[in-house]
Design a protein around this motif. Sequence first.
Motif, PDB file in Angstrom:
ATOM      1  N   ARG A  77       1.008  -1.155  -0.145  1.00 13.38           N
ATOM      2  CA  ARG A  77       0.119   0.036  -0.233  1.00 13.38           C
ATOM      3  C   ARG A  77       0.840   1.105   0.028  1.00 13.38           C
ATOM      4  N   GLY A  78       2.073   1.147  -0.448  1.00 16.24           N
ATOM      5  CA  GLY A  78       3.033   2.178  -0.439  1.00 16.24           C
ATOM      6  C   GLY A  78       3.770   2.317   0.857  1.00 16.24           C
ATOM      7  N   ALA A  79       4.927   3.275   1.054  1.00 16.49           N
ATOM      8  CA  ALA A  79       5.575   3.079   2.136  1.00 16.49           C
ATOM      9  C   ALA A  79       5.316   3.637   3.413  1.00 16.49           C
ATOM     10  N   HIS A  80       5.102   2.908   4.508  1.00 13.40           N
ATOM     11  CA  HIS A  80       4.808   3.291   5.924  1.00 13.40           C
ATOM     12  C   HIS A  80       6.074   3.871   6.661  1.00 13.40           C
ATOM     13  N   ILE A  81       5.733   4.323   7.688  1.00 14.58           N
ATOM     14  CA  ILE A  81       6.957   4.908   8.459  1.00 14.58           C
ATOM     15  C   ILE A  81       6.913   4.269  10.066  1.00 14.58           C
ATOM     16  N   LEU A  82       7.861   3.684  10.535  1.00 10.38           N
ATOM     17  CA  LEU A  82       7.717   3.410  11.826  1.00 10.38           C
ATOM     18  C   LEU A  82       8.676   4.171  12.672  1.00 10.38           C
ATOM     19  N   LEU A  83       8.251   5.026  13.759  1.00  8.51           N
ATOM     20  CA  LEU A  83       8.885   5.571  14.606  1.00  8.51           C
ATOM     21  C   LEU A  83       8.939   4.917  16.046  1.00  8.51           C
ATOM     22  N   THR A  84       9.839   4.714  16.490  1.00  9.57           N
ATOM     23  CA  THR A  84      10.044   4.059  17.901  1.00  9.57           C
ATOM     24  C   THR A  84      10.796   4.734  18.870  1.00  9.57           C
ATOM     25  N   VAL A  85      10.520   4.687  19.942  1.00  5.80           N
ATOM     26  CA  VAL A  85      11.333   5.201  21.278  1.00  5.80           C
ATOM     27  C   VAL A  85      11.649   4.203  22.288  1.00  5.80           C
ATOM     28  N   PHE A  86      13.167   4.055  22.561  1.00  9.35           N
ATOM     29  CA  PHE A  86      13.368   3.276  23.389  1.00  9.35           C
ATOM     30  C   PHE A  86      14.508   3.721  24.375  1.00  9.35           C
ATOM     31  N   ASP A  87      14.652   2.827  25.556  1.00 15.10           N
ATOM     32  CA  ASP A  87      15.707   3.222  26.435  1.00 15.10           C
ATOM     33  C   ASP A  87      16.831   2.103  26.625  1.00 15.10           C
ATOM     34  N   ASP A  88      17.496   2.114  27.786  1.00 16.37           N
ATOM     35  CA  ASP A  88      18.630   1.216  27.845  1.00 16.37           C
ATOM     36  C   ASP A  88      18.108  -0.262  28.175  1.00 16.37           C
ATOM     37  N   THR A  89      16.720  -0.493  28.065  1.00 15.28           N
ATOM     38  CA  THR A  89      16.429  -2.038  28.232  1.00 15.28           C
ATOM     39  C   THR A  89      16.523  -2.770  26.903  1.00 15.28           C
ATOM     40  N   THR A  90      16.842  -1.738  25.803  1.00 14.36           N
ATOM     41  CA  THR A  90      16.872  -2.608  24.486  1.00 14.36           C
ATOM     42  C   THR A  90      18.230  -1.978  23.867  1.00 14.36           C
ATOM     43  N   SER A  91      18.458  -2.174  22.670  1.00 15.05           N
ATOM     44  CA  SER A  91      19.470  -1.644  21.951  1.00 15.05           C
ATOM     45  C   SER A  91      19.114  -1.360  20.600  1.00 15.05           C
ATOM     46  N   ILE A  92      19.894  -0.492  19.930  1.00 14.38           N
ATOM     47  CA  ILE A  92      19.776  -0.234  18.355  1.00 14.38           C
ATOM     48  C   ILE A  92      19.879  -1.309  17.601  1.00 14.38           C
ATOM     49  N   GLY A  93      20.888  -2.346  18.097  1.00 10.64           N
ATOM     50  CA  GLY A  93      21.062  -3.427  17.250  1.00 10.64           C
ATOM     51  C   GLY A  93      19.639  -4.400  17.226  1.00 10.64           C
ATOM     52  N   LEU A  94      19.106  -4.226  18.350  1.00 16.11           N
ATOM     53  CA  LEU A  94      18.098  -5.372  18.643  1.00 16.11           C
ATOM     54  C   LEU A  94      16.744  -4.661  17.724  1.00 16.11           C
ATOM     55  N   VAL A  95      16.538  -3.371  17.863  1.00 17.87           N
ATOM     56  CA  VAL A  95      15.415  -2.641  17.341  1.00 17.87           C
ATOM     57  C   VAL A  95      15.757  -2.758  15.790  1.00 17.87           C
ATOM     58  N   ARG A  96      16.907  -2.583  15.290  1.00 21.33           N
ATOM     59  CA  ARG A  96      17.348  -2.720  13.742  1.00 21.33           C
ATOM     60  C   ARG A  96      16.732  -4.386  13.379  1.00 21.33           C
ATOM     61  N   LEU A  97      17.259  -5.210  14.298  1.00 20.11           N
ATOM     62  CA  LEU A  97      17.073  -6.678  13.955  1.00 20.11           C
ATOM     63  C   LEU A  97      15.370  -6.822  13.670  1.00 20.11           C
ATOM     64  N   TYR A  98      14.739  -6.536  14.854  1.00 13.49           N
ATOM     65  CA  TYR A  98      13.308  -6.729  14.812  1.00 13.49           C
ATOM     66  C   TYR A  98      12.490  -5.799  13.667  1.00 13.49           C
TER      67      TYR A  98
END
Lengths: 116, 156
Positions: B93-114
Amino acid sequence: MNKTPYAELLSMLSRHRGVVGSFVVSERDGLSIDSNVQIGVQADAVAALAASLHRKARLACGAAGCGTVTFLRLDAERGGICAAGRDDLVLVTISEARANIGLLRVEMMRAARALT
Amino acid sequence: MRIAVEQWMEQPLLRFIDDSRVRLVLLLESSGRVLAQHGFTRSIDVMSACALAAAIHATGSEIGRQLDGSPFTTMHHPGNQQQIFLGELPTARGAHILLTVFDDTTSIGLVRLYFKELGARLAAATPSAAIASVAPGLVDFESDLNRNLAKLFGRI
């Protein structure tokens, strides 16, 4: 691509029998700083998950009063993951079941002490 | 409380939230129209975040085109206490955008993976009778936005 200061270290670890990949990852970001892996290893996924594992182990040991984590080993059906960290840097290896974990542990702990 | 305007988005998003341990999630169309949210308590915050995310995405895409010949599709900003990640998810249906906010219970590596896994799951879950998304006119956009916000905050 320019070599990082960890290239030689990772190459040395990857030469161990049964080791299919080695990484230096940032524990905070879960991003791989450098890696030496065989084809088929999902390097980015392992880096992120291993960093998370090490972080949780560090927090658990801290809460338990055990001090800092010196070496982490996860055994699985067909191999395992080992990790040794210093400050924000974590040295991670993936190995098959035939790897000599004792020798790998000694090498990793020595290498981790020198991580900067 | 439902988290997505359309049912088929819920499971992939819930899986992403559980796996990545992020605090806030917003899924929106590139026009800024909200499709799903998690963690927000006020609709006004969702509206603001959608507008800003759409603008950031449009700006980043254009900078990428000018610098690199192709649009930048992800952005990460590490703050002191919290971090944000914004990424584009191509869909039928076209490009969607995901915005997410996180803290140190996770990491950018995990966020990118998922995030990558989320993209694959949304693509697999998209209904086969996908209707191409038509850019809404100004009057339609506002009523669509208000209707979506009402759905997400349990008012309808």
